[in-house]
Motif scaffolding. Structure first.
Motif, mmCIF file in Angstrom:
data_model
loop_
_atom_site.group_PDB
_atom_site.id
_atom_site.type_symbol
_atom_site.label_atom_id
_atom_site.label_comp_id
_atom_site.label_asym_id
_atom_site.label_seq_id
_atom_site.Cartn_x
_atom_site.Cartn_y
_atom_site.Cartn_z
ATOM 1 N N LEU A 127 0.750 -1.392 -0.044
ATOM 2 C CA LEU A 127 0.127 -0.038 0.190
ATOM 3 C C LEU A 127 0.820 1.266 0.006
ATOM 4 C CD1 LEU A 127 -2.742 -0.898 2.313
ATOM 5 C CD2 LEU A 127 -3.025 -0.130 0.209
ATOM 6 N N ALA A 128 1.695 1.044 0.813
ATOM 7 C CA ALA A 128 2.771 2.606 0.768
ATOM 8 C C ALA A 128 3.278 2.803 -0.433
ATOM 9 C CB ALA A 128 4.060 2.449 2.027
ATOM 10 N N PRO A 129 3.799 2.083 -1.215
ATOM 11 C CA PRO A 129 4.239 2.511 -2.567
ATOM 12 C C PRO A 129 3.165 2.811 -3.623
ATOM 13 C CG PRO A 129 5.140 0.054 -2.267
ATOM 14 C CD PRO A 129 4.563 0.692 -0.835
ATOM 15 N N LEU A 130 2.095 2.001 -3.347
ATOM 16 C CA LEU A 130 0.945 2.645 -4.348
ATOM 17 C C LEU A 130 0.473 3.688 -3.970
ATOM 18 C CD1 LEU A 130 -1.368 1.463 -6.077
ATOM 19 C CD2 LEU A 130 -2.721 0.992 -3.946
ATOM 20 N N TYR A 131 0.357 4.127 -2.719
ATOM 21 C CA TYR A 131 0.174 5.604 -2.405
ATOM 22 C C TYR A 131 1.011 6.688 -2.768
ATOM 23 C CZ TYR A 131 -3.714 3.888 0.749
ATOM 24 O OH TYR A 131 -4.885 3.367 1.260
ATOM 25 N N ARG A 132 2.300 6.314 -2.837
ATOM 26 C CA ARG A 132 3.167 7.322 -3.524
ATOM 27 C C ARG A 132 2.981 7.344 -5.174
ATOM 28 N NH1 ARG A 132 6.720 4.813 0.112
ATOM 29 N NH2 ARG A 132 7.476 3.325 -1.298
ATOM 30 N N THR A 133 2.672 6.325 -5.682
ATOM 31 C CA THR A 133 2.437 6.247 -7.279
ATOM 32 C C THR A 133 1.185 7.219 -7.493
ATOM 33 O OG1 THR A 133 3.144 4.153 -7.433
ATOM 34 C CG2 THR A 133 1.545 4.853 -9.067
ATOM 35 N N LEU A 134 0.068 6.989 -6.620
ATOM 36 C CA LEU A 134 -1.455 7.685 -6.551
ATOM 37 C C LEU A 134 -0.915 9.227 -6.356
ATOM 38 C CD1 LEU A 134 -3.946 5.523 -4.903
ATOM 39 C CD2 LEU A 134 -3.102 5.235 -7.153
ATOM 40 N N HIS A 135 0.008 9.515 -5.445
ATOM 41 C CA HIS A 135 0.052 10.898 -5.487
ATOM 42 C C HIS A 135 0.734 11.519 -6.614
ATOM 43 C CE1 HIS A 135 2.239 14.724 -3.839
ATOM 44 N NE2 HIS A 135 0.980 14.583 -3.086
ATOM 45 N N GLY A 136 1.644 10.801 -7.285
ATOM 46 C CA GLY A 136 2.410 11.185 -8.581
ATOM 47 C C GLY A 136 1.399 11.210 -9.669
ATOM 48 N N LEU A 137 0.365 10.184 -9.500
ATOM 49 C CA LEU A 137 -0.566 10.359 -10.722
ATOM 50 C C LEU A 137 -1.802 11.765 -10.220
ATOM 51 C CD1 LEU A 137 -1.688 6.716 -11.268
ATOM 52 C CD2 LEU A 137 -0.375 8.016 -12.831
ATOM 53 N N LEU A 138 -1.695 11.891 -9.207
ATOM 54 C CA LEU A 138 -2.780 13.284 -8.914
ATOM 55 C C LEU A 138 -1.758 14.475 -9.080
ATOM 56 C CD1 LEU A 138 -5.124 11.290 -6.579
ATOM 57 C CD2 LEU A 138 -5.754 12.267 -8.750
ATOM 58 N N ALA A 139 -0.708 14.533 -8.971
ATOM 59 C CA ALA A 139 -0.044 15.735 -8.416
ATOM 60 C C ALA A 139 -0.162 16.828 -9.525
ATOM 61 C CB ALA A 139 1.619 15.360 -8.745
ATOM 62 N N ALA A 140 -0.561 16.696 -10.612
ATOM 63 C CA ALA A 140 -0.781 17.684 -11.813
ATOM 64 C C ALA A 140 -2.323 18.260 -11.387
ATOM 65 C CB ALA A 140 -0.630 17.351 -13.333
ATOM 66 N N SER A 141 -3.249 17.302 -11.589
ATOM 67 C CA SER A 141 -4.631 17.797 -11.254
ATOM 68 C C SER A 141 -4.916 18.209 -10.033
ATOM 69 C CB SER A 141 -5.582 16.436 -11.905
ATOM 70 O OG SER A 141 -5.254 15.552 -10.524
ATOM 71 N N ARG A 142 -4.235 17.674 -8.961
ATOM 72 C CA ARG A 142 -4.581 17.944 -7.410
ATOM 73 C C ARG A 142 -6.095 17.562 -7.141
ATOM 74 N NH1 ARG A 142 -1.607 20.564 -4.241
ATOM 75 N NH2 ARG A 142 -3.029 21.788 -3.177
ATOM 76 N N GLY A 143 -6.255 16.223 -7.918
ATOM 77 C CA GLY A 143 -7.543 15.549 -7.732
ATOM 78 C C GLY A 143 -7.680 14.639 -6.467
ATOM 79 N N PRO A 144 -8.903 14.309 -6.395
ATOM 80 C CA PRO A 144 -9.150 13.479 -4.944
ATOM 81 C C PRO A 144 -8.874 12.077 -5.265
ATOM 82 C CG PRO A 144 -10.957 13.711 -6.244
ATOM 83 C CD PRO A 144 -10.166 14.667 -7.045
ATOM 84 N N PHE A 145 -8.507 11.173 -4.047
ATOM 85 C CA PHE A 145 -8.522 9.990 -4.108
ATOM 86 C C PHE A 145 -9.502 9.470 -3.167
ATOM 87 C CE2 PHE A 145 -6.190 6.234 -1.545
ATOM 88 C CZ PHE A 145 -6.741 5.393 -2.474
#
Ligand code: SAM
Length: 250
Positions: A127-145
């Motif tokens: 989960l920990a690396p997954l959350y880092r990946t999701l943060h990267g995918l949302l970095a530009a949009s600043r959208g919700p998870f």
């Protein structure tokens, strides 16, 4: 049985475990409407047969969805039922335990990530690396998870944890008592469908230790991992026993 039949049975089976599943969807989609742009690209993480993705497409007419899952059986059922939803739905087979999974998305970022009843299948160290990946995918949009999942009560509240589990078990027994299929019964029935034999054979190697969820990562663990991954805020926005919706913003 048609794929529509299997999907209807899937929804009923999932409601054995999440009694207010549609209410949970309603809250998650309301936050998505509130926090994502009007024509968002939404990643449905561990989408299964696409239950969440299709509800996103229904509710947000401008949305496109990427439905990621590793299970060939569930993806085949979803794909046969919904196809590409008029060019709005892309099915992607990828294993979230493999750190290279984002390459399969074909995009560098998304406007929102949503997941239901799935991330408890991953271990804390996954989960920990997954959350880092999701943060990267949302970095530009600043959208919700938005994560709607079973997030257990803490071990340091053992009586509350045990009482909640008993209430939950009673609800499951009641649902099965009035004829609902549970997870095992649904899969047993599905395995008898000869049209899905190839997908079942492929699925057999995916979880040698047995499927159906592995981690007991607590809510506190999830929030700490989101924090460490760079998410600026996280909070529970819906809850029934330990079924919760955890919303995080980068
Ligand atoms: C209970 S189902 C939920 C499916 C769907 N989100 C829903 O709410 O109906 C859990 C899903 O998580 C998927 N899953 C579990 N581990 C996974 C992994 N490592 N990579 C991709 N998908 C995974 C399973 O294949 C399954 O489709």
């Amino acid at each position: 049985m048609t794929t529509d039949g299997w999907l209807a049975r899937w929804d009923r089976q999932q409601e054995v475990y999440i009694r207010d599943r549609e209410r949970r969807y309603d809250v998650m989609l309301a936050f998505l409407e509130e926090l994502a742009p009007s024509e968002p690209v939404v990643l449905d993480l561990a989408a299964g047969p696409g239950s969440t993705a299709v509800r996103v497409l229904d509710r947000l007419p401008g949305a496109r969805c990427l439905a990621v899952d590793v299970d060939p059986v569930l993806q085949r059922i979803g794909r046969d039922a919904y196809g590409d939803a008029g060019g709005r739905l892309t099915w992607i087979k990828a294993d979230l335990r493999d750190p290279s999974w984002p390459a399969a998305l074909g995009v560098g970022g998304v406007d929102a990530v949503i997941s239901t009843t799935a991330l408890h299948w991953l271990r804390p160290e996954e989960l920990a690396p997954l959350y880092r990946t999701l943060h990267g995918l949302l970095a530009a949009s600043r959208g919700p998870f938005l994560n709607g999942d079973h997030l257990p009560f803490p071990r340091h509240a053992p009586r509350i944890r045990a009482a909640a589990e008993r209430v939950d078990q009673r609800r499951r027994d009641d649902a099965v008592g009035v004829g609902a299929e549970d997870w095992a019964a649904w899969w047993d029935a599905l395995r008898a469908d000869p049209g899905l034999a190839a997908e079942h054979a492929e699925r057999a190697g995916l979880w040698p230790e047995g499927s159906r969820g592995h981690t007991s990562a607590s809510l506190a663990f999830h929030q700490a991992a989101l924090d460490a991954a760079g998410f600026a805020e996280s909070a529970i926005v819906w809850q029934d026993l330990d079924e919760r919706v955890l919303l995080a913003l980068p």
